[in-house]
Design an enzyme around this catalytic site. Structure first.
Site, PDB file in Angstrom:
ATOM      1  N   ARG A   1       0.851  -1.199   0.000  1.00  0.00           N
ATOM      2  CA  ARG A   1       0.000   0.000   0.000  1.00  0.00           C
ATOM      3  C   ARG A   1       0.885   1.247   0.000  1.00  0.00           C
ATOM      4  NH1 ARG A   1      -1.277   1.877   4.558  1.00  0.00           N
ATOM      5  NH2 ARG A   1      -2.010  -0.059   5.508  1.00  0.00           N
TER       6      ARG A   1
ATOM      7  N   TYR B   1     -16.787  16.216 -15.726  1.00  0.00           N
ATOM      8  CA  TYR B   1     -17.255  14.839 -15.609  1.00  0.00           C
ATOM      9  C   TYR B   1     -18.287  14.751 -14.471  1.00  0.00           C
ATOM     10  CZ  TYR B   1     -17.284   9.954 -14.280  1.00  0.00           C
ATOM     11  OH  TYR B   1     -17.689   8.703 -13.930  1.00  0.00           O
TER      12      TYR B   1
ATOM     13  N   ASP C   1      -7.732  18.854 -14.470  1.00  0.00           N
ATOM     14  CA  ASP C   1      -8.011  17.481 -14.906  1.00  0.00           C
ATOM     15  C   ASP C   1      -7.591  17.395 -16.373  1.00  0.00           C
ATOM     16  OD1 ASP C   1      -9.158  15.140 -15.925  1.00  0.00           O
ATOM     17  OD2 ASP C   1     -10.829  15.205 -14.520  1.00  0.00           O
TER      18      ASP C   1
ATOM     19  N   LYS D   1      -8.554   6.233 -19.239  1.00  0.00           N
ATOM     20  CA  LYS D   1      -8.876   6.765 -20.554  1.00  0.00           C
ATOM     21  C   LYS D   1      -7.658   6.679 -21.493  1.00  0.00           C
ATOM     22  CE  LYS D   1     -12.693   7.192 -18.572  1.00  0.00           C
ATOM     23  NZ  LYS D   1     -12.876   8.056 -17.456  1.00  0.00           N
TER      24      LYS D   1
HETATM   25  C1  LIG Z   1     -12.541  13.984 -17.232  1.00  0.00           C
HETATM   26  C2  LIG Z   1     -12.666  12.858 -16.258  1.00  0.00           C
HETATM   27  N1  LIG Z   1     -12.104  12.975 -15.037  1.00  0.00           N
HETATM   28  C3  LIG Z   1     -12.206  11.995 -14.114  1.00  0.00           C
HETATM   29  C4  LIG Z   1     -12.907  10.832 -14.368  1.00  0.00           C
HETATM   30  C5  LIG Z   1     -13.020   9.784 -13.305  1.00  0.00           C
HETATM   31  O1  LIG Z   1     -12.161   8.730 -13.564  1.00  0.00           O
HETATM   32  P1  LIG Z   1     -12.438   7.193 -13.168  1.00  0.00           P
HETATM   33  O2  LIG Z   1     -13.650   6.750 -13.913  1.00  0.00           O
HETATM   34  O3  LIG Z   1     -11.174   6.503 -13.568  1.00  0.00           O
HETATM   35  O4  LIG Z   1     -12.682   7.166 -11.684  1.00  0.00           O
HETATM   36  C6  LIG Z   1     -13.501  10.654 -15.620  1.00  0.00           C
HETATM   37  C7  LIG Z   1     -14.244   9.424 -15.922  1.00  0.00           C
HETATM   38  O5  LIG Z   1     -14.985   9.347 -16.894  1.00  0.00           O
HETATM   39  C8  LIG Z   1     -13.382  11.696 -16.591  1.00  0.00           C
HETATM   40  O6  LIG Z   1     -13.950  11.608 -17.814  1.00  0.00           O
END
Ligand SMILES: Cc1ncc(COP(=O)(O)O)c(C=O)c1O
Length: 384
Positions: free
Chosen positions: A54, A107, A179, A204
């Site tokens: 961890r 998101y 992000d 992604k």
């Molecule tokens: C722009 C963006 N940030 C964060 C996330 C969250 O990521 P995760 O699904 O890996 O938890 C997503 C998921 O679709 C996303 O599109």
């Protein structure tokens, strides 16, 4: 980023940073250290600095070093998902009474984390149009601790001028979080533009093959990196060794994949703008996109995500999604295979009724790296 890699180009770093040959066998790819604990040579006698997976695991370390090198940071941290990374960041940086500025397009899961989880712990937020610098400035108050930006944004492909928002953040003495999931570090480098922390859903483009869920935080600030690493261990939502390995493998082709994603998406966006059933195309590569100039300034190319609105409202948009064949109907994005979805009913159902609600006639596509003529033909038949 270690000095060893600082002079190298992105493509070279993607393949080599963190990927040192295994000291025991010379294996050129870091092994999957599927292990929880490490034999100590006497109490406290750690052989490689590892005591419990961890806290740290060699395969995860390889990924974390790679992530830091790709974003031009000093510390990369890998998590079990993008949301786990976000949760760790928010709980490390915020305390009850603090305030956060969040974007009006993001998101849905990120918004849910703020609205349904973090807010219950006494942290409130204001929603700003981060494409408008005055909207961001106006949303900051004396309790603000951080500004959150997603660019390009999910699902409306809004563009935020990272350098300009970094200026507002610096002036206000607050942290800027970007992000970078839609762009990836190949297309955009937020730390160099003044961001304090970069967030990723590794699920992604970084993983790139729709076969893993993961998240990351990267910072160039060593003290902040230490603080985040402390919370990563204290909270425990780390990336496992196999997931770390598969992301590291995906990253090696990130540059060539992103070039093809952008190339295919540009051609598809152009076709959509000409299509009689499409009322609006949201793609920062189009000259008429309101963020085009800023995107051209801060991105290498415009990425593989496109959203578009169709004539006939929600039912028509849902029909397009249902009729697509080569574009697989599904959530997520950033894989080599093309995906299509209806944000209102799928990825962004959690923002219904909020300031982040998305148009009902919106379709989002993640353009893959298949032959673009096959993709164009499928979209034409799906549009009818
Ligand atoms: C722009 C963006 N940030 C964060 C996330 C969250 O990521 P995760 O699904 O890996 O938890 C997503 C998921 O679709 C996303 O599109």
């Amino acid at each position: 980023m270690s000095d060893q890699h600082s002079h190298q180009s992105f493509e070279t770093r993607a393949i080599h940073a963190g990927n040192t040959a295994d000291p025991l066998t010379g294996a050129v790819v870091p092994p999957i250290y599927q292990v929880s604990t490490y034999k100590q040579d006497g109490v406290g006698g750690l052989r490689g600095g590892y005591e419990y997976s961890r806290s740290a695991n060699p395969t995860r370390t390889a990924l974390e070093e790679n992530l830091a090198a790709l974003e031009g940071g000093r510390r990369g941290l890998a998590f079990a998902s993008g949301l786990a990374a976000e949760d760790c960041l928010l709980r490390a940086l915020l305390a009850p009474g603090d305030h956060v500025v969040i974007p009006n397009d993001a998101y849905g899961g990120t918004f849910r984390l703020f609205a349904k989880v973090v807010e219950r712990w006494g942290v409130d937020f204001s929603v700003a149009n981060t494409s408008d610098i005055e909207s961001v400035r106006g949303a900051v108050n004396e309790r603000t601790k951080l500004i959150w930006v997603e660019t390009p944004s999910n699902p409306l492909l809004g563009i935020t001028d990272i350098e300009a928002v970094a200026g507002v953040a610096r002036q206000a003495g607050v942290k800027l979080v970007v992000d970078n999931t839609f762009a990836s570090p190949y297309l955009q480098q937020p730390l160099a533009l003044g961001a304090d922390v970069v967030v990723h859903s590794l699920t992604k483009y970084m993983g790139g093959h729709s076969d893993v869920v993961g998240g990351a935080l990267v910072t160039a600030d060593e003290a902040l990196g230490e603080e985040l690493a402390y919370h990563q261990n204290a909270m425990g939502a780390v990336a496992g060794p196999f997931d770390s390995w598969i992301v590291l493998r995906g990253i090696k082709t990130l540059a060539v994949r992103m070039d093809r994603h952008s190339e295919n998406a540009t051609k598809i966006a152009e076709m959509l703008t000409q299509h009689p059933k499409v009322t609006q195309v949201l793609y920062p590569g189009l000259p008429e996109h309101p963020g085009h100039e800023i995107a051209a300034k801060q991105m290498r190319s415009f990425g593989g995500m496109i959203s578009f609105r169709v004539q006939g409202g929600e039912d028509a948009a849902v029909e397009v999604c249902n009729r697509a064949q080569l574009f697989t109907l599904g959530e997520s994005l950033g894989g080599v295979e093309s995906l299509i979805e209806h944000p209102g009913r799928m990825t962004h159902a959690s923002v219904a009724g909020s300031l982040l609600e998305v148009p009902a006639d919106l379709v989002r596509i993640s353009v893959g790296i298949e032959n673009v003529d096959d993709l164009l033909a499928d979209l034409r038949q799906a549009l009818g």
